[in-house]
Every structure is written in structure tokens, then in C-alpha cells.
Design a protein around this motif. Structure first.
Motif, mmCIF file in Angstrom:
data_model
loop_
_atom_site.group_PDB
_atom_site.id
_atom_site.type_symbol
_atom_site.label_atom_id
_atom_site.label_comp_id
_atom_site.label_asym_id
_atom_site.label_seq_id
_atom_site.Cartn_x
_atom_site.Cartn_y
_atom_site.Cartn_z
ATOM 1 N N ILE A 494 0.867 -1.182 0.000
ATOM 2 C CA ILE A 494 0.000 0.000 0.000
ATOM 3 C C ILE A 494 0.901 1.229 0.000
ATOM 4 O O ILE A 494 1.815 1.326 0.821
ATOM 5 C CB ILE A 494 -0.905 0.018 1.246
ATOM 6 N N PRO A 495 0.719 2.181 -0.907
ATOM 7 C CA PRO A 495 1.551 3.383 -0.919
ATOM 8 C C PRO A 495 1.628 4.005 0.471
ATOM 9 O O PRO A 495 0.607 4.240 1.121
ATOM 10 C CB PRO A 495 0.836 4.300 -1.914
ATOM 11 N N THR A 496 2.837 4.258 0.920
ATOM 12 C CA THR A 496 3.075 4.655 2.310
ATOM 13 C C THR A 496 4.054 5.814 2.371
ATOM 14 O O THR A 496 5.079 5.819 1.694
ATOM 15 C CB THR A 496 3.653 3.469 3.113
ATOM 16 N N ILE A 497 3.716 6.788 3.219
ATOM 17 C CA ILE A 497 4.658 7.852 3.565
ATOM 18 C C ILE A 497 4.841 7.824 5.079
ATOM 19 O O ILE A 497 3.879 7.745 5.833
ATOM 20 C CB ILE A 497 4.151 9.226 3.090
ATOM 21 N N ILE A 498 6.093 7.838 5.501
ATOM 22 C CA ILE A 498 6.443 7.819 6.918
ATOM 23 C C ILE A 498 7.059 9.163 7.268
ATOM 24 O O ILE A 498 7.903 9.670 6.532
ATOM 25 C CB ILE A 498 7.471 6.708 7.212
ATOM 26 N N SER A 530 7.820 18.355 4.762
ATOM 27 C CA SER A 530 8.343 17.523 3.682
ATOM 28 C C SER A 530 7.343 16.431 3.304
ATOM 29 O O SER A 530 7.120 16.159 2.114
ATOM 30 C CB SER A 530 9.669 16.896 4.124
ATOM 31 N N ALA A 531 6.731 15.814 4.309
ATOM 32 C CA ALA A 531 5.755 14.757 4.031
ATOM 33 C C ALA A 531 4.557 15.297 3.277
ATOM 34 O O ALA A 531 4.064 14.671 2.322
ATOM 35 C CB ALA A 531 5.312 14.107 5.347
ATOM 36 N N ALA A 532 4.062 16.475 3.680
ATOM 37 C CA ALA A 532 2.897 17.067 3.020
ATOM 38 C C ALA A 532 3.203 17.433 1.576
ATOM 39 O O ALA A 532 2.366 17.235 0.674
ATOM 40 C CB ALA A 532 2.421 18.307 3.793
ATOM 41 N N LEU A 533 4.395 17.959 1.323
ATOM 42 C CA LEU A 533 4.784 18.293 -0.045
ATOM 43 C C LEU A 533 4.852 17.034 -0.909
ATOM 44 O O LEU A 533 4.479 17.062 -2.093
ATOM 45 C CB LEU A 533 6.140 19.007 -0.045
ATOM 46 N N MET A 534 5.318 15.941 -0.327
ATOM 47 C CA MET A 534 5.395 14.682 -1.080
ATOM 48 C C MET A 534 4.003 14.179 -1.410
ATOM 49 O O MET A 534 3.765 13.670 -2.518
ATOM 50 C CB MET A 534 6.171 13.642 -0.265
ATOM 51 N N LYS A 537 2.752 16.109 -4.286
ATOM 52 C CA LYS A 537 3.471 15.777 -5.510
ATOM 53 C C LYS A 537 2.952 14.502 -6.164
ATOM 54 O O LYS A 537 2.842 14.420 -7.389
ATOM 55 C CB LYS A 537 4.963 15.655 -5.191
ATOM 56 N N VAL A 538 2.614 13.485 -5.353
ATOM 57 C CA VAL A 538 2.311 12.164 -5.914
ATOM 58 C C VAL A 538 0.817 11.849 -5.974
ATOM 59 O O VAL A 538 0.426 10.849 -6.584
ATOM 60 C CB VAL A 538 3.024 11.046 -5.116
ATOM 61 N N TRP A 539 -0.017 12.661 -5.312
ATOM 62 C CA TRP A 539 -1.424 12.289 -5.131
ATOM 63 C C TRP A 539 -2.151 12.006 -6.444
ATOM 64 O O TRP A 539 -2.939 11.058 -6.544
ATOM 65 C CB TRP A 539 -2.156 13.370 -4.351
ATOM 66 N N ASP A 543 0.527 5.659 -8.318
ATOM 67 C CA ASP A 543 1.156 4.448 -8.842
ATOM 68 C C ASP A 543 2.446 4.754 -9.611
ATOM 69 O O ASP A 543 3.393 3.959 -9.588
ATOM 70 C CB ASP A 543 0.183 3.699 -9.750
ATOM 71 N N HIS A 544 2.467 5.892 -10.293
ATOM 72 C CA HIS A 544 3.667 6.270 -11.040
ATOM 73 C C HIS A 544 4.862 6.357 -10.102
ATOM 74 O O HIS A 544 5.987 5.946 -10.461
ATOM 75 C CB HIS A 544 3.455 7.612 -11.743
ATOM 76 N N TRP A 545 4.622 6.897 -8.897
ATOM 77 C CA TRP A 545 5.694 6.999 -7.901
ATOM 78 C C TRP A 545 5.909 5.672 -7.179
ATOM 79 O O TRP A 545 7.019 5.150 -7.152
ATOM 80 C CB TRP A 545 5.338 8.102 -6.889
#
Length: 580
Positions: A494-498, A530-534, A537-539, A543-545
């Protein structure tokens, strides 16, 4: 200046200047009261990360010193001659936590006495026997309660500087504390009785004993078939909810310990007064409970993921069977292997003969390279109908419990929660992102109220909501503390940001390069900004990211260490259960 050690407002006086011992004294729901008082709050000495790690090392040494002497005292009290390991299995978890919380109080109060010459305090006049926990579960409730912590703080104050006591006041009840660990229902206990009876008819006397394995129901069935052994379905307790203290025994002082620090002298004096009833007055009843459950008579091995810590009947059974040669094999129940230091993990490794990890294999020769036990068979191959961001929050006990690589309570309130609010606000600026904030058990932190004070229209999922459904239906998971969640979400692809502050969640040396790889491809972040900007960027094309070669390679390396997949999971688990 009036020293206040807890949130009990009976001890706050009327209009004196207050010195709060720590942030735990100031309940958010009572902000209207304490914010009006002229007060100062003592800085947490363990917010200093070097001091926190030093405290971990010191308390570890104290534990190993005192478990030896406590074992001798308990042998003498019960007229037995059990080895130290027997008592480690039975009451080691209690002793480790008791040292943690009392040493922390000792550090805090010693710190303030060095800074302030004139200190007064109001203490509650209580009988020590009302503060003795019944068993380990009761202790875990008491140790995070205001009344028990006030009682311990009073003992520390009287030991360090007895002349600062101002007055003692009586209260109508000193038994009030929140039960964060609810008891099982009567219906469930009845069901356990019948299921365990059925298991006794099927299991061989020398089969493997499995209790609370943390496996899915399907894997429990598969393992039972493979092992030809039904697991335990629960525990029958046949000891009282309250005992009369044996004053003669509890007045004794732990002996045979040399070269003690001032804290250790204090610990030696109070240890037997505060040990749970079930280890002294209820010891015979505890053994009767073991016999009443009628588990396997001579198991080759005893396997569990969690019962070795809080379940006194299980621990007593395990300790007895260890004397007959049974191995204690512990399954890692999640999140392990990533901390630079963890007293919980250290205790587990000391108690067991073999330790089943989720892929990592350091810290001890007892570690057996295992696999991801919580695998539910779900694996994302690409986003389809998922449309929300799941933001998972952390809640921390107000009072000291474990000593590990995590923020102090002061850092939790002062940096962790503000960073989460900052992230929510930034995500709220992106109109195309629907987010759900997943709350944990609150522990009187009032997290929702704190968020709502600054954020509007937040969608919440609460601890009662189905966590797994929330996880697998999320377009993107944002996890904010070092736990099982990032392991699970990455294992399920599952796409994950930590994101977290690395200085508050120090990593084990083996974990650091793996998180560096995650940082390089945008999975791991050091700040909410940084997490919010990422996320932004990918939302629009996650899947591309997420399915890019860089991300997938970093996640594959991470999974190999923290959530390894197995082609023969039940066979591996059966091999571990039989490990000698």
C-alpha cells in the motif's frame, strides 16, 4: 513554591505558586483550571536523548542486580528453591516496569531539588496496602494512574528530602484509576472454559503449548493441524481480586545487595511493600489457577506472542514447565528490530529460549529469522477505487512506562502533536485530497480536542473502527511513529509515507541504511512539511511513484528485514515451535 506531582487537584492548594513536576500534571480537559494558576513546569530530564539512553542502560543493570536478590527473597518466603529464571519469567516484567517508573520519579524529583531550595507539597494520606496491585494487569493500570503515581512520588520525596512535606490530607477514596486494559466478559470466559476442555481431550500431554500467538484465525487452524495441537483459547483465573497484606513479610527489606546507589537503597526499602499480591499472598492461588486450567502436563515448548508479559497464570505455568525442560519460544508481535534501544525487547530476549523475528536477526543469538506473522494475504497491485489518505496518529501514556527510542511525554505534547496538526493543516490546503485521521486509544490526551482547536472539518476514524479495512481501502497511508503500521502497509504494498523526528525515534544501526533508502525515494521524511509536499506531488498519480523501480527496490529491502515473506510459513512456524 508548591510542588505538584500529578493531576490530582486536591493537592494543588488554593492560590500558591505551583511547580508542576511534569506535563502529565496538566490534563487538557482541565486547562481552564491550571492555565489560571501562577505556575512553572519542570523540564523532563529524559527529553535529553543522551540521558534517556543512559537511563535505559542504568535501569537495565539495576534490573539484573535486583532480580537476583528478589528471587532469593521469594524463595525464602514460599519455602522453595527455584532458579532465578523461574522468578524472571513470573515477575520479571513487573520488576522491570516498577524500576522504570520509580527511577524516573527519582530522577525528576532529584532534578528539581537541585534547582529549588524552598519546596513544599501536599500529599494524600493513604494506606500502602491500597496501592499494592493485585497482579500484573492491575499493576499496568495503576502505574498509569494519578493516584498510584502520587503515592510513588510521595515515597520518593520522603526518601530524598523528607522535610519538604507540607501537609497530609485525607480523601474519600484512593482507588480511582482508569482501566485501560478491560477485563474479559463472563461469556468469553465461559467459552474459553469449554474450548480449553476440548483441547485437553485432543492435545497430547507432551505437545507444544501455544497461547495468544497473534496469528490470523486461518493460520491458527493450519498450525494446529500441522502441530496436532489445539492452542489455548484463554485463561481461567482462580485467585482473588484482593488480599490482606502479610505485614511481616512486606516489612522486610531486600538484602544481600552491595554497593548500592541512593536510588537502589530506596528501591531495596520499598520493593516488597509494593510487589503484587499474587506473587506473595496469592501465590498458592496462582498455582491453583495453573492446575485448574489443566494445560499440557509436560510440553516440549511453550509458544506465545504476548502472554509472557501481563498474563500471570500463563507466566506461572511457563515458569513451572521450564523447570521440567520446556523451552520458552516467543513470537515477535510487531514493530521490533527498528529501535536503537528498547527495554521491552531486551526483556523478551532475556526471558525466552528462542525468538521468532519478522526477518531481522540481530541483538541476540536467540533470534531466529522468521517472517511477517500478520500477513492477511492482501497485497496491492495498483490503486483502483481507493480515494482517501489515512493519517495514523500515536497516543502516549502520560506516565513513564517503557524506556525506549520514543519521545518523552513532554516531547510528545510539545513536538509530536504539533507536527501532526501542522500536517493536517497543510493537507487541508489541498482541496483534492480527502483525508481520514486515525485516532488510537486516547489515554486522557484529548487528541481530537487538541486538533479541533486549530483544524476545521477533520474526518476521524477511532480505535473502535476496523483498522484493517481502513488500511486496505486507503489510497495512501501516512504513518507517524516507529511501530508495526509502516511494516504492515509496506508489506501489503500500500503506498506509504512515513514521517517522524529521527532524534525522537532513534533507529537501530541495521535499520538506519534501510530508512535512508526510503528517504531517498520519498517514502520517509523528517518533517510534516516535507511529508505534506510529497503527498501533494504524488497524489494525482500515486502508482507512477509507488510502483517505480526506485521505490519498489527500497521497499523490497525493507521488507526482507522487517516483514519477510515465506514460501512455507506454517512449516517455518512449526519448526520454530519445536525449536530446542
Amino acid at each position: 513554591m508548591l510542588l505538584v506531582t500529578t493531576a490530582l487537584e486536591e493537592t494543588w492548594g488554593k492560590d500558591q505558586e505551583i511547580l508542576f513536576l511534569g506535563e502529565w500534571c496538566k490534563l487538557y480537559k482541565r486547562k481552564g483550571v491550571w492555565a489560571k494558576r501562577n505556575s512553572k513546569t519542570l523540564a523532563d530530564p529524559w527529553s535529553n536523548r543522551e540521558k534517556r539512553f543512559e537511563a535505559y542502560e542504568i535501569t537495565e543493570k539495576i534490573y539484573f542486580k535486583f532480580i537476583q536478590s528478589l528471587s532469593g527473597e521469594l524463595n525464602k518466603i514460599h519455602k522453595v528453591d527455584y532458579p532465578v529464571r523461574y522468578w524472571k519469567i513470573l515477575c520479571g516484567p513487573w520488576l522491570r516496569l516498577f524500576i522504570n517508573t520509580t527511577y524516573y520519579k527519582w530522577e525528576c524529583i532529584s532534578d528539581l531539588i537541585n534547582k529549588f531550595e524552598s519546596i513544599e507539597t501536599i500529599v494524600l494520606d493513604v494506606n500502602f496496602e491500597t496501592q499494592i496491585p493485585n497482579d500484573m494487569m492491575d499493576f499496568e493500570n495503576k502505574m498509569i494512574s494519578d493516584y498510584w503515581n502520587h503515592y510513588i512520588s510521595t515515597l520518593v520525596i520522603e526518601s530524598i528530602k523528607p522535610n519538604i512535606i507540607l501537609e497530609k490530607i485525607k480523601i474519600s477514596s484512593n482507588e480511582r484509576h482508569n482501566n485501560f486494559f478491560p477485563k474479559e466478559s463472563k461469556i468469553r470466559r465461559l467459552a474459553w472454559t469449554y474450548l480449553n476442555f476440548f483441547g485437553r481431550l485432543i492435545n497430547a500431554k507432551n505437545s507444544i503449548f501455544i497461547s495468544n500467538s497473534y496469528l490470523s484465525n486461518l493460520n491458527k487452524i493450519k498450525l494446529a493441524i500441522k502441530m496436532r495441537s489445539l492452542p489455548s483459547f484463554g485463561v481461567i483465573k482462580m485467585y482473588k481480586n484482593g488480599y490482606e497484606p502479610n505485614i511481616e513479610v512486606r516489612s522486610d527489606i531486600i538484602s544481600s545487595i552491595l554497593n548500592l546507589s541512593t536510588y537502589e537503597v530506596f528501591l531495596k526499602d520499598i520493593l516488597l511493600k509494593n510487589i503484587p499480591y499474587v506473587y506473595i499472598e496469592g501465590f498458592k492461588d496462582l498455582n491453583y489457577s495453573v492446575n485448574r486450567n489443566k494445560w499440557q502436563k509436560n510440553p516440549r515448548a511453550i509458544v506465545t506472542a504476548v502472554d509472557h508479559f501481563s498474563n500471570d497464570v500463563f507466566k506461572c505455568y511457563a515458569a513451572i514447565k521450564m523447570l521440567n525442560g520446556a523451552k520458552i519460544n516467543i513470537l515477535c508481535h510487531g514493530g521490533g528490530g527498528k529501535y536503537k534501544f528498547s527495554d521491552y525487547q531486551s526483556l523478551e530476549l532475556d526471558l525466552c529460549d528462542n525468538y521468532f523475528t519478522w526477518g531481522w536477526s540481530e541483538y541476540s543469538s536467540k533470534c531466529i529469522k522468521g517472517y511477517f506473522l500478520k500477513n492477511n494475504g492482501y497485497k496491492r497491485v495498483g490503486n483502483k477505487d481507493e480515494n482517501y489518505l489515512l493519517h495514523i496518529l500515536y497516543s502516549k501514556f502520560r506516565y513513564q512506562k517503557f524506556i525506549d527510542s520514543s519521545p518523552s511525554y513532554e516531547q510528545y505534547l510539545g513536538k509530536y502533536l504539533p507536527s501532526q496538526i501542522e500536517f493536517i493543516l497543510k493537507i487541508g490546503d489541498y482541496s483534492n485530497i480527502r483525508s481520514i485521521v486515525k485516532l488510537s486509544y486516547d489515554y486522557e490526551n484529548k487528541i481530537e480536542e487538541r486538533i479541533n482547536e486549530r483544524c476545521l472539518d477533520v474526518n476521524y476514524a477511532r480505535s473502535s473502527d476496523n483498522y484493517n479495512n481502513l488500511l486496505i481501502n486507503a489510497k495512501l497511508v501516512v504513518t507517524t511513529y516507529n511501530c508495526t503500521t509502516p511494516v504492515e502497509s509496506i508489506a501489503m504494498n500500500i503506498p506509504t509515507i512515513i514521517f517522524w523526528f529521527p532524534e525522537h525515534w532513534e533507529l537501530a544501526p541495521s535499520a538506519t541504511p534501510l530508512f535512508d533508502r526510503l528517504r531517498a525515494c520519498g517514502v520517509f521524511h523528517d518533517s510534516p512539511e516535507s511529508a505534506a509536499l510529497m503527498v501533494k506531488k504524488v497524489w494525482s498519480n500515486i502508482d507512477h511513484w509507488w510502483l517505480s523501480n526506485e521505490v519498489q527496490c527500497a521497499c523490497t529491502e525493507f521488507k526482507a528485514w522487517f516483514s519477510r515473506e515465506s514460501s512455507r510459513p506454517i512449516d517455518e512456524l512449526a519448526d520454530f515451535c519445536n525449536a530446542q
